[in-house]
Design an enzyme around this catalytic site. Structure first.
Site, PDB file in Angstrom:
ATOM      1  N   PHE A   1      34.761   3.454  -3.595  1.00  0.00           N
ATOM      2  CA  PHE A   1      35.858   2.758  -2.919  1.00  0.00           C
ATOM      3  C   PHE A   1      37.124   3.570  -3.099  1.00  0.00           C
ATOM      4  O   PHE A   1      37.496   3.903  -4.223  1.00  0.00           O
ATOM      5  CB  PHE A   1      36.047   1.354  -3.493  1.00  0.00           C
ATOM      6  CG  PHE A   1      37.173   0.602  -2.817  1.00  0.00           C
ATOM      7  CD1 PHE A   1      37.017   0.122  -1.523  1.00  0.00           C
ATOM      8  CD2 PHE A   1      38.382   0.403  -3.463  1.00  0.00           C
ATOM      9  CE1 PHE A   1      38.060  -0.544  -0.885  1.00  0.00           C
ATOM     10  CE2 PHE A   1      39.420  -0.268  -2.827  1.00  0.00           C
ATOM     11  CZ  PHE A   1      39.260  -0.743  -1.538  1.00  0.00           C
TER      12      PHE A   1
ATOM     13  N   ASP B   1      39.333  10.151  -7.980  1.00  0.00           N
ATOM     14  CA  ASP B   1      40.024   8.891  -7.740  1.00  0.00           C
ATOM     15  C   ASP B   1      39.962   8.112  -9.050  1.00  0.00           C
ATOM     16  O   ASP B   1      38.930   7.519  -9.378  1.00  0.00           O
ATOM     17  CB  ASP B   1      39.335   8.132  -6.588  1.00  0.00           C
ATOM     18  CG  ASP B   1      40.008   6.785  -6.306  1.00  0.00           C
ATOM     19  OD1 ASP B   1      40.784   6.316  -7.156  1.00  0.00           O
ATOM     20  OD2 ASP B   1      39.723   6.202  -5.239  1.00  0.00           O
TER      21      ASP B   1
ATOM     22  N   LYS C   1      47.195   1.414  -9.561  1.00  0.00           N
ATOM     23  CA  LYS C   1      46.903   0.210 -10.339  1.00  0.00           C
ATOM     24  C   LYS C   1      47.743   0.050 -11.621  1.00  0.00           C
ATOM     25  O   LYS C   1      48.834  -0.479 -11.540  1.00  0.00           O
ATOM     26  CB  LYS C   1      45.405   0.118 -10.594  1.00  0.00           C
ATOM     27  CG  LYS C   1      44.670  -0.185  -9.261  1.00  0.00           C
ATOM     28  CD  LYS C   1      43.327  -0.832  -9.423  1.00  0.00           C
ATOM     29  CE  LYS C   1      42.894  -1.491  -8.128  1.00  0.00           C
ATOM     30  NZ  LYS C   1      42.004  -0.685  -7.302  1.00  0.00           N
TER      31      LYS C   1
END
Ligand SMILES: *Cc1c(COP(=O)(O)O)cnc(C)c1O
Length: 405
Positions: free
Chosen positions: A137, A222, A252
């Protein structure tokens, strides 16, 4: 009971979320409080965002102080906080240069553009392919969903973008066969988040690095979910020696809840991105940088990293116990540090409801997992409380499965 099973249909919001009808008005540390004053133990942390807990006093103070001085000016001006945070990030990593964004997706977008532009600037104009992996993702922009390994996120949004391909996660033979003179970069999460907390071994990361070096391709990590101390190292790639990337996306936990992300690169990999190549109105504004700097200081404290490793060890040991006691519910414990996946034999959505019935919040995940992504400051006592609630959720899942059989 504050919660009904059926999601509340949004009246004025695009219906892209099936929202749990829980309405939180306040948070403190690892706890959230609903408008009715009910307390929940938060092992989801806004999907790995609130790493320092809710209403962290240091972050609150920094945000308030900065709010009274200056919020936003535009990237056409010098923003000292950007240079300060970029220096911290580059001192702590493989990287030399940083671009600040408002989200993880934008960091991924920047990484993809940076990789392609690097080859283009060298005259290697056919090197455009970005290779990703199943179950990965990388965000929700059109480029990010094309890079991600979840075909359903692409459905209905027109033709697939050219120059993106997906391979089975961790299949090095398939990767060696696919990499070639048109490969711009490989993009991978060292520990998959949404895909179900699947972790790549240090050997696999080193092999990725070697494959990229042989092929002249760039390696993009990532670390939006697994980075910033979540796995017990500042970045997950540090668990492997000799597997540094050329480009890395983070977000995040970077702002602890304030929207901020970043794309990091070596001077070489970033060399194609010249004046005018990229930009952002909000990215790296003074408010984001003030909070980001304060959060980074906390996230890099050696005591915090040691604490994450200790609590993670406790969690895994206790969860293995649940797996032994409830083999018809818990199939596997996976992940790294405090990015923990529990692979279930019963439907994960139901299990999340059983957990909520115990006032415990956990995240869903691919491969029928639930993920535990607690604030990194969670104490062993709070972790033990989470385990007790998970045990009751296992009992409920077991009873439910028996009644259905
Ligand atoms: C959350 C996430 C993203 C997307 O970040 P947003 O801030 O939602 O745009 C990308 N990659 C990974 C691994 C993520 O966990």
């Amino acid at each position: 009971m504050t919660e009904s099973a059926a999601p509340v249909p949004p009246d004025h919001l695009l219906g892209v979320y099936s929202r749990t009808p829980l309405n939180f008005e306040r948070g403190e540390g690892v706890h959230l409080y609903t408008t009715d004053g009910e307390q929940y133990l938060d092992c989801l942390a806004g999907i790995a965002v609130n790493a320092l807990g809710h209403a962290n006093p240091k972050l609150v103070q920094v945000l308030k102080d900065q709010a009274e001085k200056l919020w936003h000016v535009s990237n056409i001006f010098t923003i000292p906080g950007q240079e300060a945070l970029a220096k911290r990030l580059t001192d702590a990593t493989f990287a030399d240069v940083v671009f600040f964004t408002n989200s993880g997706t934008e960091a991924v977008e920047c990484a993809i553009k940076t990789a392609r532009k690097y080859h283009w600037a060298k005259g290697d104009v056919d090197r455009v392919d970005i290779i990703g992996f199943d179950g990965s993702f990388h965000g929700r922009s059109l480029a990010a969903v094309n890079a991600s390994g979840n075909a359903s996120y692409l459905e209905g949004f027109g033709p697939r973008m050219p120059g993106f391909l997906q391979l089975p996660f961790g299949d090095m033979d398939a990767l060696r066969a696919a990499v070639g003179p048109t490969t711009a970069a490989i993009i991978i999460e060292p520990v998959q988040g949404e895909g179900g907390a699947r972790s790549l071994s240090p050997e696999a990361l080193r092999e990725l690095r070697a494959i990229c070096d042989e092929a002249g391709a760039l390696l993009i990590y990532d670390e939006i979910q697994c980075g910033l101390s979540r796995t017990g190292k500042l970045f997950a790639y540090e668990w492997a020696d000799g597997a540094e990337p050329d480009i890395m996306c983070i977000a995040k936990a970077l702002g602890g809840g304030f929207p901020v992300g970043a794309c990091l690169a070596t001077a070489e990999a970033g060399s194609g991105m010249a004046f005018g190549s990229h930009g952002s109105t909000y990215g790296g504004n003074p408010l984001a940088m003030a909070v980001g700097l304060a959060a980074f200081e906390e996230l890099t404290r050696p005591e915090l990293l040691a604490h994450v490793r200790d609590v993670a060890g406790y969690f895994v040991q206790q969860l293995e116990g649940l797996k032994d006691r409830y083999p018809d519910v818990v199939l596997d414990i996976r992940g790294k540090g405090l990015l923990i996946g529990i692979k279930l034999a019963t439907p994960n959505r139901e299990f999340m409801q059983h957990a909520r019935d115990q006032h415990l919040l956990v995240a869903g995940g691919g491969d029928n997992c639930v993920r535990l992504l607690p604030p990194l400051i969670i104490t062993t006592e709070e972790a033990s409380d989470a385990i007790a609630r998970l045990e009751r959720a296992c009992q409920a899942a077991q009873a439910h499965a028996k009644a259905a059989a």
